[in-house]
Write an enzyme that holds these catalytic residues in place. Structure first.
Site, PDB file in Angstrom:
ATOM      1  N   PHE A 128     -59.190 -48.192 -63.580  1.00  0.00           N
ATOM      2  CA  PHE A 128     -59.565 -49.584 -63.815  1.00  0.00           C
ATOM      3  C   PHE A 128     -58.647 -50.461 -62.978  1.00  0.00           C
ATOM      4  CE2 PHE A 128     -59.202 -53.722 -65.912  1.00  0.00           C
ATOM      5  CZ  PHE A 128     -60.533 -54.096 -65.891  1.00  0.00           C
ATOM      6  N   ASP A 213     -51.294 -49.123 -58.901  1.00  0.00           N
ATOM      7  CA  ASP A 213     -51.661 -50.196 -59.821  1.00  0.00           C
ATOM      8  C   ASP A 213     -50.811 -50.020 -61.078  1.00  0.00           C
ATOM      9  OD1 ASP A 213     -52.732 -51.837 -61.725  1.00  0.00           O
ATOM     10  OD2 ASP A 213     -54.829 -51.405 -61.244  1.00  0.00           O
ATOM     11  N   LYS A 242     -50.095 -58.611 -66.085  1.00  0.00           N
ATOM     12  CA  LYS A 242     -49.862 -58.414 -67.519  1.00  0.00           C
ATOM     13  C   LYS A 242     -48.419 -58.769 -67.925  1.00  0.00           C
ATOM     14  CE  LYS A 242     -53.837 -55.815 -68.792  1.00  0.00           C
ATOM     15  NZ  LYS A 242     -54.621 -55.052 -67.818  1.00  0.00           N
TER      16      LYS A 242
HETATM   17  C1  PLP Z   1     -55.644 -55.311 -66.806  1.00  0.00           C
HETATM   18  C2  PLP Z   1     -55.665 -54.481 -65.607  1.00  0.00           C
HETATM   19  C3  PLP Z   1     -56.183 -54.967 -64.384  1.00  0.00           C
HETATM   20  C4  PLP Z   1     -56.845 -56.307 -64.254  1.00  0.00           C
HETATM   21  O1  PLP Z   1     -56.026 -57.386 -64.622  1.00  0.00           O
HETATM   22  P1  PLP Z   1     -56.697 -58.817 -64.886  1.00  0.00           P
HETATM   23  O2  PLP Z   1     -55.515 -59.711 -65.124  1.00  0.00           O
HETATM   24  O3  PLP Z   1     -57.575 -58.665 -66.089  1.00  0.00           O
HETATM   25  O4  PLP Z   1     -57.473 -59.177 -63.690  1.00  0.00           O
HETATM   26  C5  PLP Z   1     -56.106 -54.141 -63.285  1.00  0.00           C
HETATM   27  N1  PLP Z   1     -55.566 -52.909 -63.357  1.00  0.00           N
HETATM   28  C6  PLP Z   1     -55.065 -52.407 -64.501  1.00  0.00           C
HETATM   29  C7  PLP Z   1     -54.440 -51.066 -64.517  1.00  0.00           C
HETATM   30  C8  PLP Z   1     -55.124 -53.176 -65.665  1.00  0.00           C
HETATM   31  O5  PLP Z   1     -54.651 -52.671 -66.810  1.00  0.00           O
END
Ligand code: PLP
Length: 390
Positions: A128, A213, A242
């Protein structure tokens, strides 16, 4: 009737105040927040140091354009560079934007080298990376892509953690390998450190970039500042968000000098990204996370929580299938539908968040104490009990 988009399956619970690990609903109930805004509230709700910082800055200066020097952003960038592999940072307002910058940086690096056809990025099943058109293509989840037109080109996907599949997927068009060291949304899938080392080696052998990521697993969540540290390797590019803003919309793309230098004037931008208010909050959160003993505390609390969860797993073998945990990034694979379990725990005044693979996630504030974990476990016990007797 709500005037908001119907894209979320929302619970009716609404909150009006937070304090540390606790949230107070508009109906006067006290909840323990082990969802943490999905790994966002790293220093809990209304942390006094962060609150003071934002108050002071709000009275002073909120926003100026990135055409000017922003000392708060300079300071936060330097601090992130000092604690990571990186030499430079680009600030964003979200995780998806941080990922977009990471993808663009990787492509532009090869473009600069005179290899414009080398733009493909290999990602992993279960990934994701966000909800923009680019990041849904990177994530490859068919249900997130459905109905949104042609999938952005340049992403190929291999099974998670499969080094041989990765090797086979490399072509002259491959620019980078991108993944989350611990997949969050698909159910706290922890990739082992050997795999991370093997991917780093593979990237070096083929001249590819390693893009991580760490939007969910980074920023102290696993008990190290960044999850890649567990493997003793370093990426070339990394996306953060985050936890970095502790609840204020803030993200960052970090890169080495070698790679990030490709992003010359005109290549990228953001109106809000890295503004004085956001970076002031980012610096205040950084102050807290970089306090001596903070990461040790995360590791200790992670062990405490995991131990308790193992006890519960023995008590409720019909409910709990598996515990996946690294620091305070915790997944509990359950046998009942995950939505039912999350709802039962919420009724017991414990907030968690669902993930793929029928996993209940716990992503509490990193400042959570032993007593608070013990109380959360009592609530979880009550929630599981009600589910068992339902
Ligand atoms: C939450 C998340 C995203 C996306 O972040 P947003 O602030 O919602 O755009 C991307 N990668 C990972 C691993 C995430 O947990």
């Amino acid at each position: 009737m709500s005037a908001l988009y119907k894209n979320y399956a929302r619970s009716e619970v609404a909150f009006e105040r937070g304090e540390g690990v606790r949230l107070f609903s508009t109906t006067g109930d006290e909840y323990y927040d082990f969802a943490g805004g999905i790994a966002v509230n790293v220093v809990g709700h209304a942390d006094p140091h962060v609150v003071n910082a934002i108050k002071k800055q709000a009275e002073n200066l909120w926003h100026v354009s990135n055409v000017f020097t922003i000392p708060e952003a300079e300071k936060l960038a330097q601090r992130l560079v000092d604690v990571s592999f990186a030499d430079m940072a680009f600030f964003t307002n979200s995780g998806a934007e941080a990922m977009e910058c990471a993808i663009k940086t990787a492509r532009r690096y090869f473009y600069d080298l005179g290899e414009p056809d080398r733009y493909e990025i290999i990602t992993m099943e279960g990934a994701f990376h966000g909800r923009t058109l680019g990041t849904i293509a990177a994530g490859g989840n068919p249900s997130y892509l459905e109905g949104f037109g042609p999938k952005a080109e340049g992403f190929v996907q291999v099974p998670r953690g499969d080094i041989d599949a990765l090797k086979k997927a490399i072509t002259p068009k491959t620019a980078a390998i991108l993944f989350e060291p611990i997949q969050g949304e698909s159910g706290i899938n922890i990739l082992d450190v050997e795999f991370l080392r093997d991917v780093r080696k593979l990237c070096d052998e083929h001249g590819l970039l390693l893009v991580l990521d760490e939007i969910q697993c980074g920023y102290g969540r696993t008990g190290k500042m960044f999850a890649y540290e567990w493997a003793g390797i370093e990426p070339d590019i990394m996306a953060l968000a985050k936890g970095i803003g502790g609840g204020f919309p803030l993200g960052a793309c970090l890169a080495t000098d070698k790679v990030g230098s490709a992003m010359v004037p005109g290549t990228h931008g953001s109106t809000y990204g890295g503004n004085p208010l956001a970076c002031t909050v980012g610096n205040a959160v950084f102050d807290r996370v970089s306090e001596e003993g903070f990461l040790d505390h995360v590791q200790e609390m992670g062990k405490h929580l995991a131990w308790h969860l193992q006890q519960l797993a023995q008590k409720y073998p019909d409910q709990i299938v598996e515990i996946r945990a690294k620091g305070l990034m915790v997944g509990i694979k359950v046998s009942s539908p995950v939505g039912d379990v999350v709802a039962a725990l919420r009724d017991a005044k414990l907030l968690t968040v669902g993930a793929g693979d029928n996993v209940v996630r716990m992503l509490p504030p990193l400042t959570v104490t032993k007593d608070e974990i013990d109380e959360a476990i009592r609530r979880m016990d009550a929630g599981l009990k009600s589910l068992a007797s339902a």
